[in-house]
Enzyme design. Sequence first.
Site, PDB file in Angstrom:
ATOM      1  N   GLY A 221       0.807  -1.218   0.000  1.00 30.46           N
ATOM      2  CA  GLY A 221       0.000   0.000   0.000  1.00 30.46           C
ATOM      3  C   GLY A 221       0.839   1.267   0.000  1.00 30.46           C
ATOM      4  N   ASP A 248       4.372   5.261 -11.554  1.00 29.98           N
ATOM      5  CA  ASP A 248       4.129   6.461 -12.368  1.00 29.98           C
ATOM      6  C   ASP A 248       2.635   6.786 -12.409  1.00 29.98           C
ATOM      7  OD1 ASP A 248       6.844   6.412 -12.883  1.00 29.98           O
ATOM      8  OD2 ASP A 248       6.597   5.227 -14.711  1.00 29.98           O
TER       9      ASP A 248
END
Length: 309
Positions: A221, A248
């Site tokens: 996470g 990204d």
Amino acid sequence: IMKLTVLGLCGQSVFLEVEHFHVPGETIHAKSLHSEPGGKGFNQAVAASRLGAEVSFFTCVGQDGEGTACLEFLKKEGVYPIAQVDASSRTAYACVLTDCVGENRVTVYQGASSKMTPEFIREKREVFAQSDLLLLNNEYPMDCNVAVLELAEQYGIPAILNPAPAQKIDMELLRKFFLITPNYSEAISLLGEPANCVRHLPALFRAKGICRAVVTLGRGGALLIDGEQTISFPALPSRARDTTGAGDAFNAALAVSLMSGSSLEKAVEYAINVAALSVREPYVMPGLPTKQQVKLNFKPVHPREMEEL
């Protein structure tokens, strides 16, 4: 409309799918081959455009077919490329190996991207003046980021640094960013000292005067350090086919969400959703979701305050 300016490398990427990674001296056969334009900043620019932002992308390419193809691709995606062309260099190139469990090994030839100059950035100051947010990374010489930061301060525009690929950065410079978004190994590299576990990071960052950071932890996470608060976000379950570009997608989504007025907490939740969607397709470009796809597949993420060490 939200205006994002991204600085980054662009070039061709070749993807090879392998059963396992090499051991020294081993030759292995790839199961598939795919090629597409890419680069950290390039992926972030395309991802942000698909999520509804108006994106300007600063880059440096060689005077070759690869460079032309990259810029054409960006235009098709609705991104406005602002390219410095260096005739003495080849456009950047990357080779991505992906094994049978979706892990990656990436090798990058920087080529023209090492020739980007602060002067080129300063000449285009009006682009920065009109931006709502700036998204930077470590793909360019650091003096280029310094030039962008000077303009950011001048025009009062927040700048996010995704400090990848990992390298040592002066703490004084780091503190000037509105937000930094390292992964775990990049965080360790920035701090310049080992952290025995994730729960040590917030205190180490605060001790260096960094009070706002999002640390991405892949399947673990993300961690949001915001002032005195530290919040842990679980990852969403996702059938990962290819994790290339997930970071990204995360950074682009974070930037887009913040520009649209979301709190940091909400922006991280949105970014986790986008990253989870991005890994469902092989390679990078096919996996970057549109605003509509995120809306249709959005799942709530339940963060909790983290006990620090």
